[in-house]
Enzyme design. Structure first.
Site, PDB file in Angstrom:
ATOM      1  N   SER A   1       0.698  -1.131  -0.069  1.00 57.36           N
ATOM      2  CA  SER A   1       0.030  -0.032   0.026  1.00 57.36           C
ATOM      3  C   SER A   1       0.976   1.315   0.147  1.00 57.36           C
ATOM      4  CB  SER A   1      -0.731  -0.041   1.441  1.00 57.36           C
ATOM      5  OG  SER A   1      -1.903  -1.004   1.300  1.00 57.36           O
TER       6      SER A   1
HETATM    7  N1  SAH Z   1      -1.110  -4.584   3.856  1.00 59.86           N
HETATM    8  C1  SAH Z   1      -0.488  -4.770   2.718  1.00 59.86           C
HETATM    9  C2  SAH Z   1      -1.531  -4.410   1.558  1.00 59.86           C
HETATM   10  C3  SAH Z   1      -1.484  -5.730   1.034  1.00 59.86           C
HETATM   11  S1  SAH Z   1      -2.625  -5.440  -0.644  1.00 59.86           S
HETATM   12  C4  SAH Z   1       0.517  -3.914   2.736  1.00 59.86           C
HETATM   13  O1  SAH Z   1       0.931  -3.708   4.051  1.00 59.86           O
HETATM   14  O2  SAH Z   1       1.038  -2.992   1.978  1.00 59.86           O
HETATM   15  C5  SAH Z   1      -4.127  -6.273  -0.041  1.00 59.86           C
HETATM   16  C6  SAH Z   1      -3.904  -7.787   0.157  1.00 59.86           C
HETATM   17  O3  SAH Z   1      -5.069  -8.120   0.469  1.00 59.86           O
HETATM   18  C7  SAH Z   1      -3.413  -8.654  -0.977  1.00 59.86           C
HETATM   19  O4  SAH Z   1      -2.349  -9.340  -0.320  1.00 59.86           O
HETATM   20  C8  SAH Z   1      -4.514  -9.561  -1.220  1.00 59.86           C
HETATM   21  O5  SAH Z   1      -4.174 -10.953  -1.498  1.00 59.86           O
HETATM   22  C9  SAH Z   1      -5.250  -9.471   0.185  1.00 59.86           C
HETATM   23  N2  SAH Z   1      -6.424 -10.184   0.193  1.00 59.86           N
HETATM   24  C10 SAH Z   1      -7.518  -9.682  -0.548  1.00 59.86           C
HETATM   25  N3  SAH Z   1      -8.686 -10.435  -0.450  1.00 59.86           N
HETATM   26  C11 SAH Z   1      -8.597 -11.174   0.824  1.00 59.86           C
HETATM   27  C12 SAH Z   1      -9.305 -11.737   1.451  1.00 59.86           C
HETATM   28  N4  SAH Z   1     -10.490 -11.923   1.406  1.00 59.86           N
HETATM   29  N5  SAH Z   1      -8.854 -12.165   2.888  1.00 59.86           N
HETATM   30  C13 SAH Z   1      -7.464 -12.052   2.971  1.00 59.86           C
HETATM   31  N6  SAH Z   1      -6.616 -11.409   2.297  1.00 59.86           N
HETATM   32  C14 SAH Z   1      -7.163 -10.642   0.979  1.00 59.86           C
END
Ligand code: SAH
Length: 235
Positions: A84
């Site tokens: 993010s």
């Molecule tokens: N928190 C992260 C952002 C990751 S992007 C950071 O620090 O940058 C969002 C993440 O959400 C992705 O890895 C994706 O695989 C996950 N995601 C999407 N749908 C999800 C679900 N139903 N349960 C758990 N994770 C999910």
């Protein structure tokens, strides 16, 4: 690099070192600049700003992207996902911190583990759920190596929550959903706060839901752009 012949450059030692301290574009000074950018963008909470400055974001992305780690942008982390944007992480943490009591928090969407690490500096305990097994395992190893011992990484569908460790004083989602799953509201402790992006037709809005003990109140914050929620898990 000028004057070096092939084979002279120590390729086994990458130009960007991989210690938490960082050098050049990953140095303390560069990180301080990121905190200043976030402050200019409106982040006020000093605890959040120092957590953003402390967490070595360059160790959460591929080495080839390390020099861009302290730019205020999202970057690819594989599996079609991104780390993010720092501003968004700071904004969500600020809202969570101003509403939730200290205690356990639940993060949905671990990705590379960056936001979990920032949360771990602000809250007692973090449970972080990721649906992509490989991302979950990589984040768990990375966070353990970096000694973030107060983070529990779980492989699962985060929008079901993780009742075993709940209820949570704070819940934060890093993927946008078109509704607020009842399971998350059930796992939100009294005087707890949930911060998540919601799909509203053409746009996404960041919303805050507070549990005052008798019911929930919802507030819309600002327009955001997150990856979409995906149901179920992959190994
Ligand atoms: N928190 C992260 C952002 C990751 S992007 C950071 O620090 O940058 C969002 C993440 O959400 C992705 O890895 C994706 O695989 C996950 N995601 C999407 N749908 C999800 C679900 N139903 N349960 C758990 N994770 C999910």
């Amino acid at each position: 690099m000028a004057g070096l012949k092939l084979g002279q450059y120590p390729l086994d030692k990458p130009f960007m070192n991989s210690t938490t301290q960082g050098i050049g574009m990953t140095s303390a000074r560069t990180r301080k600049r990121l905190a200043a950018i976030l402050s200019d963008a409106g982040i006020k909470n000093s605890q959040v700003l120092s957590a953003m400055q402390d967490v070595p974001r360059h160790l959460f992305v591929d080495e080839a992207l390390a020099t861009r780690a302290y730019e205020n942008t999202a970057l690819p982390i594989g599996f079609g996902q991104t780390i993010s944007q720092p501003y968004v992480v700071a904004l969500m943490c600020e809202h969570l911190l101003s509403g939730a009591r200290l205690g356990p928090v639940l993060e949905i969407g671990t990705g590379c583990g960056y936001q979990a690490a920032v949360l771990a500096k602000l809250f007692e305990k973090v449970v972080s759920v990721e649906r992509v097994g490989e991302l979950c395992r990589q984040a768990r190893d990375r966070l353990f190596t970096l000694k973030f011992y107060n983070i529990h990484c779980v492989h699962g569908d985060g929008f079901q929550g993780f009742a075993e460790r709940g209820p949570y004083n704070g819940i934060i989602a890093a993927a946008a959903s078109d509704d607020v799953p009842p399971a998350l509201l059930e796992q939100l402790a009294p005087r707890g706060r949930l911060v998540m992006p919601i799909d509203r037709g053409q746009k996404q809005s960041l919303i805050v839901i507070d549990n005052d003990g008798n019911g929930f109140t919802e507030r819309e914050l600002e327009t955001v752009k997150f990856v979409p929620r995906v149901s179920g898990v992959t190994p």
